[in-house]
Design an enzyme around this catalytic site. Structure first.
Site, short mmCIF file in Angstrom:
data_model
loop_
_atom_site.label_atom_id
_atom_site.label_comp_id
_atom_site.label_asym_id
_atom_site.label_seq_id
_atom_site.Cartn_x
_atom_site.Cartn_y
_atom_site.Cartn_z
N ASN A 8 -6.70 -3.01 -4.27
CA ASN A 8 -6.26 -2.53 -5.58
C ASN A 8 -5.39 -1.30 -5.34
OD1 ASN A 8 -5.96 -1.56 -8.16
ND2 ASN A 8 -8.12 -0.98 -8.44
N LYS A 10 -3.60 0.20 -7.42
CA LYS A 10 -3.50 1.05 -8.61
C LYS A 10 -2.02 1.41 -8.86
CE LYS A 10 -8.18 2.51 -7.75
NZ LYS A 10 -9.21 3.51 -7.89
N HIS A 95 -11.35 -2.75 -15.08
CA HIS A 95 -11.54 -1.64 -14.13
C HIS A 95 -11.93 -0.39 -14.92
CE1 HIS A 95 -10.76 1.47 -11.20
NE2 HIS A 95 -10.81 0.53 -10.27
N GLU A 97 -11.04 2.55 -14.71
CA GLU A 97 -9.90 3.40 -15.10
C GLU A 97 -9.24 2.87 -16.37
OE1 GLU A 97 -8.00 3.37 -11.27
OE2 GLU A 97 -9.62 4.63 -10.48
N GLU A 165 -18.60 -1.47 -9.29
CA GLU A 165 -17.94 -0.24 -8.86
C GLU A 165 -18.55 0.95 -9.60
OE1 GLU A 165 -13.73 -1.07 -7.20
OE2 GLU A 165 -13.57 -0.74 -9.34
N GLY A 171 -12.91 6.70 -5.40
CA GLY A 171 -11.98 7.73 -4.95
C GLY A 171 -12.63 9.05 -4.59
N SER A 210 -14.96 3.83 -2.72
CA SER A 210 -14.92 4.52 -1.43
C SER A 210 -15.27 3.63 -0.24
CB SER A 210 -15.82 5.77 -1.46
OG SER A 210 -15.30 6.70 -2.40
#
Ligand code: PGA
Length: 248
Positions: A8, A10, A95, A97, A165, A171, A210
């Site tokens: 991904n 992003k 996701h 985000e 996730e 991250g 991560s």
């Protein structure tokens, strides 16, 4: 079950670095054996050029999101038929985000997954708890509710992958313990079996948050971890390949 390792990217990558990254990955794939399915999800601007590079290779292309509608007055959005048309076989939906930045609810995510299915795409449906929810002991309740709300009736083992996730692990360099990952994946597996008795056991469940070369082998060795969704480490072709090579 063949593991799936998904990159991904992003909102990262301009034409040249994106293509260089894929060429490097393809040179690893050509020179070595691998035991996983691989999908790369670049930003929408790079899908067409990267589709060209991936033609004839075992690496699949994926989008990072799709709209629930097939076409129409939705400025800036990309639909599932458009992704299929450019050569995608997968699309990430829900996701964290997007859930946060675009206020996507479970119902929205579910309709995006249904749209992906209707276009012949495999939906990678993301779920995961916040740090507060984990600290409050709500992880399984939160993940269970997200699954119920985000998985449409059209789910089968071929057209759906679930990605667990934990938001606080994305991250940050932090991950849950291996036992904690195992517990959530087993729980998701039970929920899938209950909801989809014919196929639930064969739906792949990826871990994301991560994942890097140094922890991938341990995470991927967990029984119901059937692959990984990789963000930051997928921006380096050698690191992403090392994660692919960590599959049991
Ligand atoms: P990360 O992101 O690997 O950079 O933690 C994973 C993701 O958000 O899919």
């Amino acid at each position: 079950m063949t593991p799936l390792i998904a990159a991904n990217w992003k909102m990262n990558g301009l034409g040249r670095d994106g293509k260089d990254r894929v060429r490097k990955l393809l040179s690893h794939v050509a020179a070595n054996k691998h035991k996983c399915d691989i999908v790369v999800c670049p930003p929408a601007t790079l899908l067409a050029s990267i589709a060209g590079l991936l033609t004839g290779s075992p690496v699949a292309l994926g989008g990072q999101d799709c709209h629930a509608a097939g076409s129409g007055a939705h400025t800036g959005d990309v639909s599932a038929p458009m992704l299929a048309d450019v050569g995608c076989r997968h699309v990430i939906v829900g996701h964290s985000e997007r859930r946060a930045d675009h206020r996507e609810t479970d119902a929205v995510v579910g309709s995006k997954a249904a749209a992906a299915h209707a276009s012949g795409l495999t939906a990678i449906v993301c779920v995961g708890e916040s740090e507060n929810q984990r600290d409050g002991g709500e992880t399984l309740a939160v993940v269970g509710a997200q699954l119920v709300g985000s998985l449409p009736h059209s789910v089968n083992a071929e057209n759906t992958v679930v990605a667990y996730e934990p938001i606080w692990a994305i991250g940050t360099g932090r991950t849950p313990t291996l036992d904690e990952v195992s517990q959530v994946h087993e729980f998701i597996g039970e929920k899938l079996r209950d909801a989809f008795p014919d196929d639930g056991d064969r739906v792949r469940i990826l871990y994301g948050g991560s994942v890097k070369p140094s922890n991938a082998a341990d995470l991927l060795a967990i029984q119901r971890v059937n692959g990984a969704l990789v963000g930051g480490a997928s921006l380096n072709a050698d690191d992403f390949w090392a994660i692919c090579q960590s599959c049991p």
